[in-house]
Design a protein around this motif. Structure first.
Motif, short mmCIF file in Angstrom:
data_model
loop_
_atom_site.label_atom_id
_atom_site.label_comp_id
_atom_site.label_asym_id
_atom_site.label_seq_id
_atom_site.Cartn_x
_atom_site.Cartn_y
_atom_site.Cartn_z
N SER A 126 -26.10 -0.53 14.08
CA SER A 126 -25.77 0.89 13.98
C SER A 126 -25.47 1.46 15.36
O SER A 126 -26.00 0.99 16.37
N TRP A 154 -28.56 7.22 12.74
CA TRP A 154 -28.98 7.81 11.46
C TRP A 154 -30.47 8.16 11.42
O TRP A 154 -30.97 8.65 10.40
N PRO A 156 -29.53 11.51 6.42
CA PRO A 156 -28.19 11.29 6.97
C PRO A 156 -27.53 10.05 6.35
O PRO A 156 -28.21 9.12 5.93
#
Length: 539
Positions: free
Chosen positions: A527, A103, A431
């Motif tokens: 992530s 992201w 994002p």
């Protein structure tokens, strides 16, 4: 967040130019100028004794923030500036371990949907390539930070360029500006209707101390009183300007970067004029004083040449009739450096100081002067390592030029400020999946004092830790160093440690720092990693 149209309306009663810009519907351009290892008080407009007429003019016609902050080191500061997160959240610079989450998005990618074209010239120091990895349209990328006259590794639009030889008459500070000017000229010719973002990242005055001979000559007699005298005079000017209200932190001769070249080896290679500790100037030998004055003259020469090249870029904006509607931000990636390392082609003690065959570093004595009046240097998160000059110049948007702002601000604020003034929305452009951006738009502070509200600022580098909440700052040196507590309102030089008097505050702030530090790593590592193409490795 302040909408750009509302921001311009705030200025309507006092400046006709913003109204005209609003009627035309013209988005502002942005130029972010980043110095490398420039001390907080090096520039004249921050109390320094170095000639910086172009920066001084930007300050006199813009706004100076007195409490601007970096991350204390080159790579993490660039990460914050370009990604809008603390470096620990994205690890997209070359100095922060860990993987970069998917992201992560760079400033250029926020600006692209708003119609901007983006250009970069100069130092890079993040993991991803400037075009295919970070979204710039064009980039002159310097990857050799050890040679100002003969860099061996640099690239244009990610294509390697030939190495430079002494016969080329090259000086990197001038080259960085020239490439920026070429990008601006090309933009004016091919994309005049589009707004632009230029990231102008100088290496000056980062070591090695390499400067043009004529620039060094300008300063040959400037620093005869040494760093003690320079610190006192700088503090007097800074207090008169209203930049600081504290005293002068004492020299700390016991502290030097642990990765420095060992003392004995350094003196063997440089010679008996080298000084490896921030000791009183009066204790130096005549030979030491001679070399140290010369080193400061070279440091000053590098800064004045950078200032001259900034002036050339400003002249190009003026020729393009773009200066009025261009927001120029000037910052330094960290405080002046106490590092003393010999890299590149080594050091020839017989070569003229400042030439391509020499390899000198500023050292802790003059770094202490450059960071006047604060404690410590680059890589530490005491004020000397993290305090940055922070100038904002925008003729079409600043109605009260020449003023100071004492709102604390940080590199993480650059991205949200630019998107705010460009008329974008972070929420719509960011994002999915990433945490909220930690920075704030500083646009409200351009029109009023104490307009910037935030809960805290977080710092972490090389096991040096700090957190600032309001005027209170908790800071520690090294992994095992004890927490120190300071009230920065009267004591920004960090001399009155209140930790023993305020144990509850220390516990609360330490817990907040630990909570944020753990969260940054946890969210990042949980992530999926990005698959952006990696940058070339620096030699």
């Amino acid at each position: 967040m302040l909408d750009r149209r509302k921001f311009l309306n705030l200025l309507a009663g006092s400046a006709a130019a913003p109204l005209a810009a609003q009627r035309r519907g013209r988005k502002p351009n942005f130029v972010v100028v980043l110095a490398d290892d420039l001390g907080y008080s090096d520039a004249g407009c921050y109390g320094g004794d170095i000639d910086t007429p172009h920066l001084d003019r930007l300050a006199s016609r813009g706004i100076r923030f007195t409490q601007g902050y970096s991350t204390a080191r080159c790579g993490p500061s660039r990460s914050c500036l370009l990604a809008g997160y603390y470096a620990q959240q994205t690890a997209c610079d070359v100095m922060t371990p860990g993987r970069t989450p998917v992201w992560t998005q760079f400033l250029t990618e926020y600006l692209k949907p708003l119609g901007y074209r983006s250009y970069h010239s100069g130092k890079w120091h993040i993991k991803f390539r400037p075009l295919t990895g970070a979204g710039f349209d064009h980039s002159y990328t310097l990857l050799d930070e050890n040679r100002y006259f003969t860099p061996r590794q640099h690239a244009m639009d990610e294509e390697a360029l030939p190495g430079i030889t002494p016969a080329d008459g090259f000086y990197v500070t001038t080259s960085i500006a020239e490439h920026a000017i070429r990008f601006l000229k090309r933009h004016a010719a091919d994309h005049a209707s589009d707004p632009f973002f230029l990231y102008l990242a100088f290496t000056s005055p980062h070591f090695p101390l390499h400067a043009l001979r004529e620039d060094i000559e300008r300063y040959k007699d400037r620093f005869a009183d040494g760093w003690d005298g320079a610190r006192e005079l700088r503090l007097q000017r800074m207090r008169r300007m209203g930049i600081v209200n504290c005293g002068l932190a004492p020299l700390e001769p016991e502290i030097r970067p642990p990765w420095n070249t060992p003392e004995k080896e350094l003196i063997e290679k440089i010679g008996p004029g080298e000084v490896v500790r921030a000791v009183p100037w009066s204790t130096l030998t005549p030979e030491q004083k001679k070399l140290q004055r010369t080193k400061m003259a070279i440091h000053a020469a590098m800064i004045t040449r950078m200032d001259h090249e900034i002036g050339r870029v400003i002249d190009q904006l003026r020729v393009m009739e773009a200066l009025r509607e261009t927001v120029i931000l000037f910052l330094s990636d960290n405080g002046a450096s106490a590092e003393q390392i010999i890299r590149g082609d080594g050091h020839d003690p017989a070569a003229p100081a400042g030439s391509a065959s020499s390899y000198l570093c500023l050292g802790p004595g003059w770094a202490s002067a450059a960071n006047t009046p604060f404690r410590l240097h680059k890589s530490w998160v005491h004020e000397g390592g993290i305090a940055s000059p922070f100038i904002v110049h925008w003729p079409a948007g600043i109605a009260d030029p020449g003023k100071l702002r004492h709102d604390p601000c940080h590199f993480i604020d650059v991205l949200p400020t630019i998107i705010d003034l460009a008329g974008g929305s972070i929420d719509r452009l960011k994002p999915a999946g990433g945490p909220p951006l930690p920075g704030r738009s500083i646009a409200p502070a351009l029109t009023g004092h104490k307009a910037l509200q935030r809960d805290y600022l977080y710092f972490s580098h090389s096991n040096n830790r700090a957190i600032r909440a309001g005027d209170w700052k908790l800071v520690a040196t090294g992994q095992s160093g004890p927490w120190e507590l300071y009230n920065l309102a009267p004591d920004r030089c960090e001399q009155n440690n209140l930790a023993s008097h305020e144990p509850d505050r220390v516990r609360r702030m330490a817990a907040l720092w630990k909570e944020r530090d753990d969260e940054h790593v946890r969210v990042r590592e949980a992530s999926a990693p990005t698959d952006r193409p990696l940058q070339y490795r620096s030699r």
